[in-house]
Design an enzyme around this catalytic site. Structure first.
Site, PDB file in Angstrom:
ATOM      1  N   ARG A   5      84.975  -5.426  66.089  1.00 60.35           N
ATOM      2  CA  ARG A   5      84.150  -6.643  66.032  1.00 60.35           C
ATOM      3  C   ARG A   5      83.070  -6.557  67.104  1.00 60.35           C
ATOM      4  NH1 ARG A   5      85.968  -9.465  70.452  1.00 60.35           N
ATOM      5  NH2 ARG A   5      84.703 -11.291  70.007  1.00 60.35           N
ATOM      6  N   PRO A   6      81.913  -7.181  66.828  1.00 60.73           N
ATOM      7  CA  PRO A   6      80.900  -7.214  67.887  1.00 60.73           C
ATOM      8  C   PRO A   6      81.369  -8.178  68.973  1.00 60.73           C
ATOM      9  CG  PRO A   6      80.162  -8.463  65.957  1.00 60.73           C
ATOM     10  CD  PRO A   6      81.493  -7.880  65.601  1.00 60.73           C
ATOM     11  N   SER A  41      83.354 -16.865  84.799  1.00 64.56           N
ATOM     12  CA  SER A  41      84.746 -16.477  84.566  1.00 64.56           C
ATOM     13  C   SER A  41      85.108 -15.117  85.161  1.00 64.56           C
ATOM     14  CB  SER A  41      84.983 -16.518  83.060  1.00 64.56           C
ATOM     15  OG  SER A  41      86.299 -16.246  82.745  1.00 64.56           O
ATOM     16  N   ASP A  74      91.258 -19.871  84.127  1.00 58.38           N
ATOM     17  CA  ASP A  74      91.688 -20.372  82.819  1.00 58.38           C
ATOM     18  C   ASP A  74      92.484 -19.326  82.043  1.00 58.38           C
ATOM     19  OD1 ASP A  74      89.620 -18.723  82.061  1.00 58.38           O
ATOM     20  OD2 ASP A  74      88.487 -20.261  80.993  1.00 58.38           O
ATOM     21  N   GLU A 129      95.483 -16.545  73.458  1.00 56.12           N
ATOM     22  CA  GLU A 129      94.877 -15.245  73.211  1.00 56.12           C
ATOM     23  C   GLU A 129      95.697 -14.236  74.006  1.00 56.12           C
ATOM     24  OE1 GLU A 129      90.270 -15.465  72.270  1.00 56.12           O
ATOM     25  OE2 GLU A 129      90.631 -16.023  74.352  1.00 56.12           O
TER      26      GLU A 129
HETATM   27  C1  16G Z   1      85.199 -15.530  76.170  1.00 51.44           C
HETATM   28  C2  16G Z   1      86.135 -16.525  75.555  1.00 51.44           C
HETATM   29  C3  16G Z   1      87.497 -15.915  75.324  1.00 51.44           C
HETATM   30  C4  16G Z   1      87.369 -14.652  74.497  1.00 51.44           C
HETATM   31  C5  16G Z   1      86.355 -13.723  75.086  1.00 51.44           C
HETATM   32  C6  16G Z   1      86.068 -12.609  74.108  1.00 51.44           C
HETATM   33  C7  16G Z   1      86.202 -18.915  75.949  1.00 51.44           C
HETATM   34  C8  16G Z   1      86.347 -19.993  76.955  1.00 51.44           C
HETATM   35  N1  16G Z   1      86.292 -17.691  76.425  1.00 51.44           N
HETATM   36  O1  16G Z   1      85.626 -15.154  77.440  1.00 51.44           O
HETATM   37  O2  16G Z   1      88.283 -16.843  74.652  1.00 51.44           O
HETATM   38  O3  16G Z   1      88.603 -14.005  74.402  1.00 51.44           O
HETATM   39  O4  16G Z   1      85.146 -14.410  75.325  1.00 51.44           O
HETATM   40  O5  16G Z   1      85.067 -11.804  74.606  1.00 51.44           O
HETATM   41  O6  16G Z   1      85.999 -19.158  74.774  1.00 51.44           O
HETATM   42  P1  16G Z   1      84.358 -10.748  73.693  1.00 51.44           P
HETATM   43  O7  16G Z   1      83.712 -11.480  72.546  1.00 51.44           O
HETATM   44  O8  16G Z   1      83.417 -10.056  74.583  1.00 51.44           O
HETATM   45  O9  16G Z   1      85.442  -9.830  73.187  1.00 51.44           O
HETATM   46 MG    MG Z   2      87.947 -17.563  82.469  1.00 50.17          MG
END
Ligand code: 16G
Ligand code: MG
Length: 541
Positions: free
Chosen positions: A495-496, A64, A280, A370
Site C-alpha cells: 500500500r502507498p 508523533s 498514543d 493497530e
Molecule cells: C499515522 C496514523 C496511524 C497509522 C500510520 C500509518 C493516526 C493518528 N495515526 O501515524 O494510525 O498506522 O499513520 O502510516 O491516524 P503509513 O501510512 O505511513 O503506513
Molecule cells: Mg503517535
C-alpha cells in the site's frame, strides 16, 4: 470576518513559495521550518469548525514518532475524534492557498460548510516537547485570535490528553474534568479500584519499565506517578533528559526493528514497554532467559483485553456484542486466535486510526488496535447502561459489573492512549496473575517483514478490500498472488504510505527466512510494475 486583519496577520505567517502539503492520515506533517503558515491557517480553520459544530475544537501540535526536526498539526473534532473527511479537504485547500487567496478561501469554506460566522468559537491547543512546538503553537493561537475565537492553551500534553480535554468540554464535564489533574484522577481512580480486589501477586508484577521515546510521555507519566504509585511503580527510560526524541527508541522503533530501544536496561523476564513521541502508541516486550527479544504488539494487547472483557461479560450474563477491529498489518496468528479460539468476530479496516475508530463504534464494545500499538476500547451508551443495571444483580454479577465500569473509565474513549492502555494492561495482568511470558504465549506470531520501496509516484498504487488487494497498476496483484503461493502460511500486501513518500510492503510466512524472501520478492514486483526509482531492492536487511 475582519478580512484586513486576516491579510495583515497572514502575511506574517507567509507560505513558502511552491510548497504543497496534504492533510494526511494524521494531519499535516513535514519539516518544522515549513509549517508556520500551516499552523496559523489551522488556527483559522479550527475557529470555523468550532463555529460550525458549536463545540470546542482541539488543535494538537506534534509529529508523533517522526524525527525531532519534523513537526505536524491535527485538528480534533468535538467528541475527541479525528477531523471529519470533508474538513480534511478544507484543511488541504487552506494550507495550500496563496497569500492573496486567503480571504476568499475562508469565505468559500464558510459558505460550503454553512458556518454561522456570528457563532462563538472555542479552541483548545496542546503540543509535544519538540523544540519547534512552542513557537508553532503560538502561530495556531495567532490564527485563532485573528478570527476572534476564544482559546485555552494547555501547553505540553500528550495527543490523547488533548483528545480527552476536547471530549470533556463538549460533554459538559460528564466524561471528566477538562484539566490535567482531572485526567490523572479519573484514570488513577479507575485503576486503583479495578486492581484493589486482586489477590496480592507480589512485587514482580507491579513494577514496569517504560521507554518514553524522549518525549512528552515522560513528563506526563512523571506527573502521574504518585497518583498510581500504590498500585504500580513505573521506572522511566529515555525520559528526554539526554537523548533525542524518537531516536533509536520509542514504540515505532521497537515495533519496526523488532528490538529493544537504546537506553533501556533490560533484565530477563522483566516487563517493559515503549510509548511513541506523543504517547498514543504502546508496545510491550521482554527478554527471555536466553536473551531473546520478544515483542508484544498491538495485536496481542487487543487479544489480552478482549479475553478479559469477554470473561467479565460472561459473568454478568449480559448479551453485549463485542467486536475486534484490526488492519491488514495484524499478524495472521492474532486474527486466527481471536476468531477460532476466542470466538470473537474480527473486522479489518484501512490503516489509520480514524477508520478503526469508526468501525469500532458499530459494536456494544468495540476493541480496536493497530499492530503498531495504537488503540483503545469503545463502549456504546447501551453497553454502559446494561453494565450499570447489572450492578443491581446478585453479588458475583455485581463485582463483574463494577470492574467493567472501572474498565470503561480507564480506557480513553476519545483516542488510543499509551498511558491509559498501559494501566488497563497492568490491571489485567495483576488481576489474572499473568506474567509477561504467559501473556506472550497466548499465540505465536507468524514471522513477518515490512519493507519500503521508492517509486516515482506512489499514488499509482490503489487498493481495495481494506488495503489487502491491489487494483492498480495492472498485473501487480497477480504477481503478488503467484509469489505468496510459493510459501506456507503466507500472506503479503502493498500500500502507498499515508505519511512517507514510499510504498510499504508487508509479508508473513512460516519462517523468518521465508517472510524475508517473500517480502523481497514482492518489493521487486512493486519496483518493476509500479515505477520504482533508485536502486533495485536488494535482499537482506
Ligand atoms: C499515522 C496514523 C496511524 C497509522 C500510520 C500509518 C493516526 C493518528 N495515526 O501515524 O494510525 O498506522 O499513520 O502510516 O491516524 P503509513 O501510512 O505511513 O503506513
Ligand atoms: Mg503517535
Amino acid at each position: 470576518m475582519d478580512l484586513d486583519a486576516i491579510r495583515e496577520y497572514s502575511a506574517l505567517h507567509a507560505k513558502p513559495n511552491g510548497l504543497v502539503l496534504q492533510y494526511g492520515t494524521a494531519g499535516f506533517r513535514t519539516k518544522a521550518e515549513h509549517l508556520d503558515h500551516v499552523m496559523f491557517r489551522m488556527g483559522l480553520l479550527a475557529v470555523l469548525r468550532s463555529k460550525q459544530t458549536k463545540s470546542t475544537i482541539g488543535v494538537m501540535v506534534t509529529a508523533s514518532h517522526n524525527p525531532e526536526e519534523d513537526n505536524g498539526v491535527k485538528l480534533v473534532d468535538p467528541l475527541g475524534e479525528m477531523l471529519a473527511p470533508s474538513w480534511e479537504e478544507h484543511a488541504t485547500c487552506l494550507a495550500n492557498a496563496e497569500e492573496h487567496e486567503m480571504p476568499r478561501m475562508l469565505m468559500d469554506i464558510s459558505v460550503k460548510a454553512a458556518v454561522n460566522l456570528q457563532q462563538d468559537a472555542f479552541v483548545v491547543i496542546g503540543r509535544d516537547t519538540r523544540p519547534s512546538s512552542k513557537k508553532l503553537s503560538q502561530s495556531v493561537i495567532d490564527g485563532v485570535t485573528v478570527l476572534e475565537g476564544q482559546f485555552h492553551d494547555y501547553g505540553l500534553l500528550t495527543t490523547p490528553q488533548l483528545h480527552y480535554m476536547v471530549y470533556c468540554r463538549n460533554t459538559s464535564g460528564q466524561y471528566g474534568k477538562a484539566t490535567i489533574e482531572g485526567y490523572y484522577e479519573k484514570l488513577s481512580k479507575a485503576f486503583m479500584e479495578l486492581t484493589k480486589q486482586a489477590f496480592c501477586s507480589g512485587d514482580e508484577y507491579r513494577s514496569l519499565k517504560v521507554d518514553c521515546a524522549n518525549g512528552i510521555g515522560a513528563l506526563k507519566l512523571r506527573e502521574m506517578e504518585h497518583y498510581i504509585s500504590q498500585g504500580l511503580a513505573v521506572q522511566l527510560f529515555n525520559d528526554g533528559t539526554k537523548g533525542k526524541l524518537n531516536h533509536l527508541c520509542g514504540a515505532d522503533f521497537v515495533k519496526s526493528h523488532q528490538k529493544p530501544p537504546q537506553g533501556m536496561e533490560m533484565k530477563s523476564n522483566e516487563r517493559c514497554c515503549s510509548f511513541d513521541g506523543d504517547a498514543d502508541r504502546i508496545v510491550y516486550y521482554y527478554l527471555d532467559v536466553d536473551g531473546h527479544f520478544h515483542l508484544i504488539d498491538g495485536d496481542k494487547i487487543a487479544t489480552l483485553i478482549s479475553s478479559f472483557l469477554k470473561e467479565l461479560l460472561l459473568e454478568i450474563g449480559e448479551s453485549l456484542n463485542i467486536g475486534v477491529v484490526q488492519t491488514a498489518y495484524a499478524n495472521g496468528s492474532s486474527t486466527r486466535y481471536l476468531e477460532e479460539v476466542m470466538k470473537v468476530p474480527v473486522y479489518c479496516t484501512k490503516t489509520g486510526v480514524k477508520h478503526l475508530h469508526h468501525k469500532a463504534q458499530e459494536f456494544d464494545i468495540g476493541v480496536y488496535f493497530e499492530a503498531n500499538g495504537h488503540g483503545t476500547v469503545l463502549f456504546s451508551k447501551a453497553a454502559e447502561t446494561k453494565i450499570k443495571l447489572a450492578k443491581e444483580l446478585e453479588d458475583k454479577k455485581r463485582e463483574a459489573a463494577k470492574m467493567l465500569e472501572n474498565v470503561i473509565d480507564l480506557f480513553n474513549q476519545a483516542a488510543g492512549d499509551a498511558i491509559s492502555d498501559m494501566l488497563v494492561i497492568e490491571a489485567i495482568l495483576i488481576l489474572k496473575g499473568l506474567t509477561v511470558q504467559q501473556w506472550d504465549a497466548l499465540y505465536t506470531d507468524l514471522p513477518n517483514r515490512q519493507l519500503k520501496v521508492k517509486v516515482a509516484d506512489r499514488q499509482v498504487i490503489s487498493t481495495t478490500d481494506a488495503e489487502r488487494q491491489v487494483v492498480t497498476p495492472p498485473g501487480l496483484q497477480e504477481a503478488i498472488n503467484d509469489l505468496v503461493k510459493k510459501y506456507k502460511l503466507s500472506r503479503a500486501f502493498v500500500r502507498p504510505s499515508g505519511t512517507e513518500d514510499i510504498v510499504r510492503v508487508y509479508a508473513e510466512a512460516d519462517s523468518q527466512e521465508n517472510a524475508d524472501s517473500l517480502a523481497h520478492a514482492v518489493s521487486l514486483a512493486v519496483f518493476q510494475l509500479a515505477g520504482g526509482v533508485g536502486e533495485t531492492p536488494q535482499p537482506g536487511f
